[in-house]
Scaffold this motif. Structure first.
Motif, PDB file in Angstrom:
ATOM      1  N   ASP A  32       0.885  -1.176   0.000  1.00 58.99           N
ATOM      2  CA  ASP A  32       0.000   0.000   0.000  1.00 58.99           C
ATOM      3  C   ASP A  32       0.924   1.228   0.000  1.00 58.99           C
ATOM      4  OD1 ASP A  32      -2.262   1.760   0.726  1.00 58.99           O
ATOM      5  OD2 ASP A  32      -1.322   1.768   2.703  1.00 58.99           O
ATOM      6  N   ASP A  37      -0.218   5.136   0.843  1.00 57.00           N
ATOM      7  CA  ASP A  37      -0.498   6.149   1.872  1.00 57.00           C
ATOM      8  C   ASP A  37      -0.628   5.518   3.253  1.00 57.00           C
ATOM      9  OD1 ASP A  37      -2.340   7.568  -0.704  1.00 57.00           O
ATOM     10  OD2 ASP A  37      -0.649   8.577   0.235  1.00 57.00           O
ATOM     11  N   GLY A  38       0.267   5.916   4.130  1.00 53.38           N
ATOM     12  CA  GLY A  38       0.268   5.381   5.492  1.00 53.38           C
ATOM     13  C   GLY A  38       1.172   4.184   5.650  1.00 53.38           C
ATOM     14  N   THR A  39       1.549   3.542   4.538  1.00 52.52           N
ATOM     15  CA  THR A  39       2.390   2.332   4.639  1.00 52.52           C
ATOM     16  C   THR A  39       3.818   2.628   4.163  1.00 52.52           C
ATOM     17  OG1 THR A  39       0.475   0.905   4.334  1.00 52.52           O
ATOM     18  CG2 THR A  39       2.635  -0.081   3.910  1.00 52.52           C
ATOM     19  N   GLU A  74       0.023  -3.149   4.665  1.00 53.50           N
ATOM     20  CA  GLU A  74      -1.028  -2.138   4.739  1.00 53.50           C
ATOM     21  C   GLU A  74      -0.933  -1.312   6.020  1.00 53.50           C
ATOM     22  OE1 GLU A  74      -3.562  -0.675   3.416  1.00 53.50           O
ATOM     23  OE2 GLU A  74      -3.785  -1.733   1.519  1.00 53.50           O
ATOM     24  N   ASP A  75      -1.768  -0.234   6.092  1.00 51.31           N
ATOM     25  CA  ASP A  75      -1.787   0.562   7.347  1.00 51.31           C
ATOM     26  C   ASP A  75      -3.199   0.734   7.893  1.00 51.31           C
ATOM     27  OD1 ASP A  75      -2.635   3.863   6.806  1.00 51.31           O
ATOM     28  OD2 ASP A  75      -2.530   2.422   5.148  1.00 51.31           O
ATOM     29  N   SER A  76      -4.232   0.379   7.093  1.00 50.54           N
ATOM     30  CA  SER A  76      -5.594   0.733   7.518  1.00 50.54           C
ATOM     31  C   SER A  76      -6.525  -0.469   7.462  1.00 50.54           C
ATOM     32  CB  SER A  76      -6.148   1.814   6.568  1.00 50.54           C
ATOM     33  OG  SER A  76      -6.387   1.237   5.279  1.00 50.54           O
TER      34      SER A  76
HETATM   35 MG    MG Z   1      -2.991   3.187   3.293  1.00 44.16          MG
END
Ligand code: MG
Ligand code: XBP
Length: 256
Positions: free
Chosen positions: A9, A11-13, A181-183
């Motif tokens: 992923d 964004d955020g990862t 992933e982050d979410s």
């Molecule tokens: Mg993300």
């Protein structure tokens, strides 16, 4: 090696990008004469809607507007989002967004051991290109054998579409790959695609439900402290190496 590819992923990862997205949204709104201000608490709620264009639409639909004004606002979304993307890329190109801990190391280990790299993200290809070029250099996009961006597929996360598209481009089956992933939306997308999934929660997602994850870590770097009550976390102080991912994937496939 049963592990054939890591699918990241963005964004955020790969990087904590959402504060930059939030600022870019607000600057685009101001540029268009709108008094909308997406505060951090509001943005945390809005992030549950994946996709910048979809997020703006979701926000408009919370406003108490006459039908005609709502329609006018919704018709403005492409222009608002295009301006936001331009501003976001400027922030990225200014060097304001570093990769998260351990990401560059793990990318290097994967490349050194012949494990392919993929991207499965909701954001746009131009945002991906800008982030990789700034953080990893002008050739970094070429490290990834498969890139699946938000508008490449019919449905955004938590639908599995981007992961299925990335697997198709890699020519691999889910059992040979690992998603990062982050979410919770991203986790649902990766699991729906049949992938062993490692989650490194971000500032924006740390309170979400990751019980379906195969491994949850504070980051891909040295774990200052393990996350309590999370499946499969590593003892503190270690960092996730490619051999360990291979080992955990093999064990998971044996138990499947
Ligand atoms: Mg993300
Ligand atoms: C997170 C998203 C994206 C970004 C904003 O993507 O949902 O919409 O918040 O980017 P990821 P855009 O799947 O990488 O976590 O405005 O380009 O959509």
């Amino acid at each position: 090696m049963s592990l054939k590819a890591l699918i990241f992923d963005v964004d955020g990862t790969l990087a904590d990008t959402e504060e930059a997205h939030r600022c870019a949204f607000n600057e685009s709104f101001a540029e268009h004469g709108l008094d909308w201000n997406w505060t951090k608490p509001l943005y945390a709620e809005l992030l549950l809607t994946t996709g910048g264009k979809e997020r703006i639409a979701a926000y408009i639909n919370t406003l108490n507007l006459p039908a005609e004004r709502r329609a006018q606002m919704l018709a403005q979304i492409p222009a608002l989002h295009a301006a936001k993307t331009q501003r976001y890329m400027q922030i990225v190109q200014s060097g304001g967004i570093p990769l998260r801990d351990g990401v560059e190391r793990l990318l290097g280990e994967a490349r050194a051991s012949g494990v392919a790299l993929g991207i499965a993200t909701t954001t746009s290809l131009q945002n991906i290109v800008a982030l990789l070029a700034k953080t990893l250099g002008p050739d970094a996009l070429g490290w990834f054998q498969a890139v699946s961006a938000g508008d490449d597929v019919p449905r955004k996360k938590p639908a599995p579409d981007v992961y299925l598209d990335a697997l198709r481009k890699l020519g691999l089956s889910p059992s040979e790959c690992v998603a990062l992933e982050d979410s919770a939306n991203g986790l649902r997308a990766a699991k729906a695609a049949g992938l062993f999934t490692i989650v490194t929660p971000s500032y924006w997602t740390s309170g979400e439900d990751f019980s379906a994850a195969d491994l949850v870590l504070p980051s891909l770097g040295p774990c200052a402290r393990p996350l309590a009550h999370r499946p499969g976390m590593l003892p503190g102080g270690m960092e996730l190496r490619i051999e360990e991912i291979e080992d955990k994937l093999s064990k998971a496939r044996m138990c499947a």
